[in-house]
Design a protein around this motif. Structure first.
Motif, PDB file in Angstrom:
ATOM      1  N   VAL A 257     174.657  35.204  38.409  1.00  0.00           N
ATOM      2  CA  VAL A 257     173.622  35.468  37.406  1.00  0.00           C
ATOM      3  C   VAL A 257     173.796  34.573  36.185  1.00  0.00           C
ATOM      4  CG1 VAL A 257     172.582  37.205  35.915  1.00  0.00           C
ATOM      5  CG2 VAL A 257     173.387  37.856  38.181  1.00  0.00           C
ATOM      6  N   PHE A 258     174.931  34.680  35.512  1.00  0.00           N
ATOM      7  CA  PHE A 258     175.099  33.991  34.239  1.00  0.00           C
ATOM      8  C   PHE A 258     175.122  32.472  34.388  1.00  0.00           C
ATOM      9  CE2 PHE A 258     177.333  38.086  32.856  1.00  0.00           C
ATOM     10  CZ  PHE A 258     176.165  38.618  32.359  1.00  0.00           C
ATOM     11  N   ASP A 259     175.664  31.956  35.484  1.00  0.00           N
ATOM     12  CA  ASP A 259     175.696  30.506  35.671  1.00  0.00           C
ATOM     13  C   ASP A 259     174.302  29.922  35.878  1.00  0.00           C
ATOM     14  OD1 ASP A 259     178.409  30.489  35.336  1.00  0.00           O
ATOM     15  OD2 ASP A 259     178.902  30.183  37.453  1.00  0.00           O
ATOM     16  N   SER A 260     173.348  30.745  36.319  1.00  0.00           N
ATOM     17  CA  SER A 260     171.989  30.256  36.537  1.00  0.00           C
ATOM     18  C   SER A 260     171.145  30.282  35.267  1.00  0.00           C
ATOM     19  CB  SER A 260     171.298  31.077  37.637  1.00  0.00           C
ATOM     20  OG  SER A 260     171.110  32.403  37.201  1.00  0.00           O
ATOM     21  N   VAL A 261     171.625  30.940  34.220  1.00  0.00           N
ATOM     22  CA  VAL A 261     170.899  31.009  32.954  1.00  0.00           C
ATOM     23  C   VAL A 261     171.272  29.786  32.120  1.00  0.00           C
ATOM     24  CG1 VAL A 261     170.560  32.335  30.836  1.00  0.00           C
ATOM     25  CG2 VAL A 261     170.818  33.525  33.021  1.00  0.00           C
ATOM     26  N   LYS A 262     170.287  28.978  31.796  1.00  0.00           N
ATOM     27  CA  LYS A 262     170.544  27.720  31.083  1.00  0.00           C
ATOM     28  C   LYS A 262     170.213  27.788  29.600  1.00  0.00           C
ATOM     29  CE  LYS A 262     171.575  25.745  34.960  1.00  0.00           C
ATOM     30  NZ  LYS A 262     172.837  26.152  35.461  1.00  0.00           N
ATOM     31  N   SER A 263     169.638  28.878  29.126  1.00  0.00           N
ATOM     32  CA  SER A 263     169.227  28.990  27.733  1.00  0.00           C
ATOM     33  C   SER A 263     170.432  29.211  26.819  1.00  0.00           C
ATOM     34  CB  SER A 263     168.245  30.145  27.562  1.00  0.00           C
ATOM     35  OG  SER A 263     167.933  30.333  26.201  1.00  0.00           O
ATOM     36  N   ASP A 264     170.419  28.514  25.678  1.00  0.00           N
ATOM     37  CA  ASP A 264     171.462  28.706  24.676  1.00  0.00           C
ATOM     38  C   ASP A 264     171.248  29.995  23.883  1.00  0.00           C
ATOM     39  OD1 ASP A 264     172.545  26.285  25.416  1.00  0.00           O
ATOM     40  OD2 ASP A 264     171.412  25.160  23.908  1.00  0.00           O
ATOM     41  N   TYR A 265     170.052  30.547  23.968  1.00  0.00           N
ATOM     42  CA  TYR A 265     169.716  31.747  23.205  1.00  0.00           C
ATOM     43  C   TYR A 265     170.016  33.036  23.952  1.00  0.00           C
ATOM     44  CZ  TYR A 265     167.519  28.801  19.761  1.00  0.00           C
ATOM     45  OH  TYR A 265     167.314  27.874  18.789  1.00  0.00           O
ATOM     46  N   LEU A 266     170.332  32.928  25.201  1.00  0.00           N
ATOM     47  CA  LEU A 266     170.612  34.097  26.037  1.00  0.00           C
ATOM     48  C   LEU A 266     172.111  34.140  26.313  1.00  0.00           C
ATOM     49  CD1 LEU A 266     168.971  36.318  27.409  1.00  0.00           C
ATOM     50  CD2 LEU A 266     168.841  34.893  29.423  1.00  0.00           C
ATOM     51  N   LEU A 267     172.808  35.073  25.666  1.00  0.00           N
ATOM     52  CA  LEU A 267     174.261  35.189  25.777  1.00  0.00           C
ATOM     53  C   LEU A 267     174.627  36.243  26.812  1.00  0.00           C
ATOM     54  CD1 LEU A 267     174.982  35.309  21.946  1.00  0.00           C
ATOM     55  CD2 LEU A 267     175.073  33.304  23.443  1.00  0.00           C
ATOM     56  N   PRO A 268     175.549  35.940  27.712  1.00  0.00           N
ATOM     57  CA  PRO A 268     175.934  36.944  28.724  1.00  0.00           C
ATOM     58  C   PRO A 268     176.708  38.098  28.104  1.00  0.00           C
ATOM     59  CG  PRO A 268     177.298  34.980  28.918  1.00  0.00           C
ATOM     60  CD  PRO A 268     176.277  34.683  27.866  1.00  0.00           C
ATOM     61  N   LEU A 269     176.400  39.291  28.561  1.00  0.00           N
ATOM     62  CA  LEU A 269     177.127  40.482  28.129  1.00  0.00           C
ATOM     63  C   LEU A 269     177.912  40.976  29.336  1.00  0.00           C
ATOM     64  CD1 LEU A 269     177.664  42.394  25.811  1.00  0.00           C
ATOM     65  CD2 LEU A 269     175.639  43.683  26.456  1.00  0.00           C
TER      66      LEU A 269
END
Length: 186
Positions: free
Chosen positions: A64-76
């Motif tokens: 999940v988190f590795d596929s998110v490329k946005s700098d504004y979306l921080l993994p929790l």
């Protein structure tokens, strides 16, 4: 058939008698062996619980988190949701399953350079993968929808659901920027 059952019963009785004789002769040794066995079972149980949490976090990181490329979306991180809400003065969190058209639309908007330039804050992403029913019940969300919730001093202040927006392309970023400003005094 009865004969085989009788033979098995006799063998079990003989085995039990031999085992009890050995244990009675060497009481200290038996206690040490039994204590060691109990300790190993407890150690194994504890490692399984720890391993499950670690495996789940690793799965979220890779899938999940590795596929998110946005700098504004921080993994929790997995199982740190309540801690983050309680320990942070003000926090915005996106709850969503990491799939679906709304989720993909949100990611594409967050990665769009024109949209990114209008964002005024970062926010956390808590993927709803594990404990779906518990999270849905606790935070009163539909796990099939992308929901943004703003928490202030551990209490929910505002929320919006992406699917409720009429024009996601034009309303999403302004709604996200206004999220903590709505009804703060209520």
């Amino acid at each position: 058939m009865q004969r085989y059952i009788q033979i098995i019963k006799e063998q079990i009785i003989v085995f039990w008698q031999n085992l009890s004789d050995i244990l009675l002769e060497n009481k200290q040794r038996a206690i040490v062996i039994l204590s060691s066995f109990v300790f190993l079972v407890l150690l194994f149980s504890a490692s399984v619980v720890f391993a499950q949490k670690t495996i789940r976090q690793d799965q979220l990181n890779e899938l999940v988190f590795d596929s998110v490329k946005s700098d504004y979306l921080l993994p929790l991180n997995y199982q740190e949701l309540d801690k983050k809400i309680q320990s942070t003065n003000a926090v915005s969190i996106m709850f969503s399953q990491p799939m679906g058209t709304s989720y993909e639309k949100v990611l594409s908007l967050l990665e769009d350079p024109n949209q990114k330039s209008m964002l005024n804050r970062k926010f956390y992403f808590y993927p709803i993968v594990y404990d779906e029913k518990q999270i849905a019940q606790e935070y009163k969300i539909d796990p099939n929808k992308v929901t943004f919730i703003f928490f202030q001093k551990g209490k929910e202040k505002n929320r919006f659901v992406v699917e409720s927006l009429d024009d996601v392309n034009h309303e999403f970023i302004p709604e996200l920027n206004r999220l903590p400003m709505w009804q703060l005094n209520k």
